[in-house]
Each structure stands twice: as structure tokens, then as C-alpha cells.
Design a protein around this motif. Structure first.
Motif, PDB file in Angstrom:
ATOM      1  N   TRP A  19       0.836  -1.209   0.000  1.00  0.00           N
ATOM      2  CA  TRP A  19       0.000   0.000   0.000  1.00  0.00           C
ATOM      3  C   TRP A  19       0.868   1.256   0.000  1.00  0.00           C
ATOM      4  O   TRP A  19       0.638   2.184  -0.783  1.00  0.00           O
ATOM      5  N   THR A  22       2.388   2.447  -3.213  1.00  0.00           N
ATOM      6  CA  THR A  22       1.529   3.134  -4.182  1.00  0.00           C
ATOM      7  C   THR A  22       1.516   4.643  -3.964  1.00  0.00           C
ATOM      8  O   THR A  22       0.880   5.371  -4.721  1.00  0.00           O
ATOM      9  N   ARG A  23       2.200   5.101  -2.938  1.00  0.00           N
ATOM     10  CA  ARG A  23       2.240   6.514  -2.546  1.00  0.00           C
ATOM     11  C   ARG A  23       0.816   7.052  -2.382  1.00  0.00           C
ATOM     12  O   ARG A  23       0.338   7.907  -3.136  1.00  0.00           O
ATOM     13  N   PRO A  24       0.113   6.601  -1.338  1.00  0.00           N
ATOM     14  CA  PRO A  24      -1.282   7.016  -1.145  1.00  0.00           C
ATOM     15  C   PRO A  24      -1.440   8.467  -0.705  1.00  0.00           C
ATOM     16  O   PRO A  24      -2.551   8.986  -0.697  1.00  0.00           O
ATOM     17  N   LEU A 204      -9.699   5.687   5.950  1.00  0.00           N
ATOM     18  CA  LEU A 204      -9.401   4.669   4.955  1.00  0.00           C
ATOM     19  C   LEU A 204      -9.525   3.298   5.606  1.00  0.00           C
ATOM     20  O   LEU A 204      -9.649   3.171   6.821  1.00  0.00           O
ATOM     21  N   ARG A 215      -6.837  10.224   6.084  1.00  0.00           N
ATOM     22  CA  ARG A 215      -6.194  10.972   4.998  1.00  0.00           C
ATOM     23  C   ARG A 215      -6.766  12.391   4.978  1.00  0.00           C
ATOM     24  O   ARG A 215      -7.983  12.578   4.971  1.00  0.00           O
ATOM     25  N   HIS A 243      -3.007  14.366  -2.263  1.00  0.00           N
ATOM     26  CA  HIS A 243      -2.703  12.953  -2.418  1.00  0.00           C
ATOM     27  C   HIS A 243      -2.897  12.620  -3.889  1.00  0.00           C
ATOM     28  O   HIS A 243      -3.851  13.056  -4.517  1.00  0.00           O
ATOM     29  N   ASN A 245      -2.931   9.435  -5.404  1.00  0.00           N
ATOM     30  CA  ASN A 245      -3.690   8.231  -5.711  1.00  0.00           C
ATOM     31  C   ASN A 245      -4.915   8.176  -4.828  1.00  0.00           C
ATOM     32  O   ASN A 245      -4.838   8.414  -3.635  1.00  0.00           O
ATOM     33  N   SER A 246      -6.075   7.858  -5.399  1.00  0.00           N
ATOM     34  CA  SER A 246      -7.320   7.930  -4.657  1.00  0.00           C
ATOM     35  C   SER A 246      -7.731   6.605  -4.059  1.00  0.00           C
ATOM     36  O   SER A 246      -8.680   6.541  -3.292  1.00  0.00           O
ATOM     37  N   GLU A 248      -8.202   3.438  -1.655  1.00  0.00           N
ATOM     38  CA  GLU A 248      -8.069   3.191  -0.234  1.00  0.00           C
ATOM     39  C   GLU A 248      -7.158   2.019   0.015  1.00  0.00           C
ATOM     40  O   GLU A 248      -6.883   1.217  -0.865  1.00  0.00           O
ATOM     41  N   ALA A 249      -6.770   1.862   1.246  1.00  0.00           N
ATOM     42  CA  ALA A 249      -5.910   0.761   1.646  1.00  0.00           C
ATOM     43  C   ALA A 249      -6.754  -0.456   1.912  1.00  0.00           C
ATOM     44  O   ALA A 249      -7.869  -0.328   2.346  1.00  0.00           O
TER      45      ALA A 249
END
Length: 273
Positions: A19, A22-24, A204, A215, A243, A245-246, A248-249
Motif C-alpha cells: 500500500w 503506491t504513494r497514497p 481509509l 487521509r 494525495h 492516488n485515490s 483506499e488501503a
């Protein structure tokens, strides 16, 4: 920005690393991080700047030091990072400053307050928040304070902390603990701002933790220079910490370890309206 207590006994560490890769968010802060030496090298491509601290002693509240790691991951340069531990029986805070661009610097305080279930933990949490508030009074740049406070918005010590510092909460404080209860849980993880604007706050999905991540989308004022064309919104002078990337984890200050592990892409590309 994202804050998450990832839980020392996290049952999905591989999923957590996937996760984060992915650079959330452009800035992520983690509390209760298990073996941080194994975590950071895997995230250098996503987060070229990082800082980490652990407790000064082998145990706080009976928890081994390996479970007390705190990590800051950033796409922005970390200018300073120090450990602030005014109460020996409480976990320390990570104090840092980020250089958003040539004209904008933001101060951070990452918090993991002591667990108040036991009497000594309650006293340690309240004392920690008291001394942290005193220190934050000396900071004059835009300030973001976030992490696991082990206190709800209605806890007297938390309300006193907020009143003393002038920090602002979101009007809506999502439940974060325990993660399995989702909206029926309680709000003990928080994001507060001063001289900045909290535009959005959302929970998230947990990745192997008993806490849900938060977030936040935050706008900070520009210091000393005009906004480049296209970055102003409704006449406001500010930068937004976005952010990309949209999805969620699924007591004193000691210099912390600041690590640059890859080249940073141009900061201007990160300053989206």
C-alpha cells in the motif's frame, strides 16, 4: 497527508508495504511501527525522504522498544527532525519541518500519546499533551499536528491541548478505533492545523491494524512569493498538500535520523490546486 497507527502486531505487513509503495499521499506518518529498519529501504522509490524515531528506553507502558517506532515518509525535503520526549513514561513525539517549495515551509508534530487505560498511562498522556502544547507555542510557521492521541475530541486533556495551541480540528472527526467497528468506533486519531486549512478528512480501510488510517487534504499559505499561474483558487493564497492516488488501503529534543534514498521529482509538480 495520511496518519496511521499501523499496530505493532500488524498481521498484514506485506500488504502494508504494498500500500505504501503506491504513494497514497505525499506525506505519511506512521506510529507503532514494527521493525522500522526493514520497512524504510523498501519505500525509497515512493518516498525519497524519511525520518524515524523510537523510544529512549527499552519499555514504555510494558511495550518493547521495537513496537514504539514512529516514521515520517515524505516526497518533500525534510529540513529538520527531532525527538521530543518531555515525559519519560510516555512515547515521544516526532517534530519536523518540510520544505514544500522555496517560499513555503510547514512544521509537523507526529503524536502517539500514552494509552490511558491504566492510571500511569492516563497521567503520562495528560502530562505529555501539556508539555507538547507548551513547545508548540514556540512554533510560528504553519503547523500540522497528527497521530494517535489516545483521546477523543471530548477528552478534557485534549480539549485543553487544543485551546492552548489554537489548533483546529475538522468539523467531522471519523471513528478510527477499533478498526473493525468502522463508524461505530471512537475517534482517537486526529489531524489538527494552525495557520493552515484542513480541506478534507476521510478514514481509509485498515491494513492489518486495529486503527483506521486518516487521509487529510491541507492547504498552507505561501510565504513571501506570489502564486504561480494556475495554483490560485478563489483568490486564496496557498499551497495544497495533495494525495495523488485515490485508492483506499485494503525531556528534550534529539536529532532524529533523516534519510534521503532517491532523487526528488521537481516540487512544482506536486503543488496541485
Amino acid at each position: 497527508m495520511i496518519t496511521n497507527n499501523v499496530y505493532c502486531a500488524n498481521w498484514n505487513r506485506d500488504g502494508l508495504i504494498r500500500w505504501l509503495r503506491t504513494r497514497p499521499a505525499d506525506v505519511v506518518v506512521l506510529q507503532e511501527v514494527p521493525p522500522i529498519d526493514k520497512l524504510l529501504p523498501k519505500l525509497g522509490e515512493a518516498y525519497p525522504f524519511s525520518s524515524r524515531i523510537s523510544s529512549a528506553g527499552p519499555r514504555v507502558q510494558g511495550v518493547v522498544e521495537a513496537c514504539q517506532g514512529m516514521v515520517l515518509l515524505s516526497t518533500f525535503p525534510i529540513i529538520t527532525a527531532t525527538k521530543f520526549q518531555p515525559v519519560a513514561t510516555a512515547w515521544p513525539a516526532l517534530l519536523a519541518s518540510l520544505q514544500i517549495d522555496d517560499a513555503t515551509r510547514v512544521s509537523l508534530a507526529v503524536v502517539h500519546a500514552a494509552d490511558p487505560i491504566r492510571a500511569d498511562g492516563l497521567a503520562a498522556r495528560d502530562a505529555f499533551l501539556h508539555y507538547l502544547a507548551e513547545h508548540l507555542d514556540t512554533i510560528h510557521s504553519p503547523l500540522i499536528v497528527l497521530g494517535d492521541f489516545n483521546a477523543s475530541p471530548f477528552t478534557p486533556a485534549f480539549r485543553e491541548f487544543q485551546a492552548r495551541t489554537g489548533l483546529q480540528l475538522s468539523p467531522w472527526n471519523p471513528a478510527t478505533y477499533p478498526a473493525g467497528m468502522r463508524t461505530l468506533g471512537i475517534s482517537i486519531d486526529h489531524v489538527l492545523v494552525r495557520d493552515a486549512t484542513l480541506l478534507r478528512l476521510e478514514p481509509l480501510s485498515s491494513v492489518g491494524s486495529d486503527h483506521r488510517p486518516l487521509r487529510a487534504l491541507i492547504s498552507v499559505p505561501v510565504m513571501g512569493s506570489a502564486i504561480p499561474a494556475g495554483l490560485a483558487e478563489d483568490g486564496k493564497t496557498g499551497r495544497t498538500l495533495p494525495h495523488r492516488n485515490s485508492g483506499e488501503a485494503g525531556g528534550g529534543a534529539n536529532t532524529a535520523n533523516i534519510k534521503r534514498v532517491a532523487a526528488l521529482s521537481p516540487v512544482s509538480a506536486l503543488l496541485l490546486p
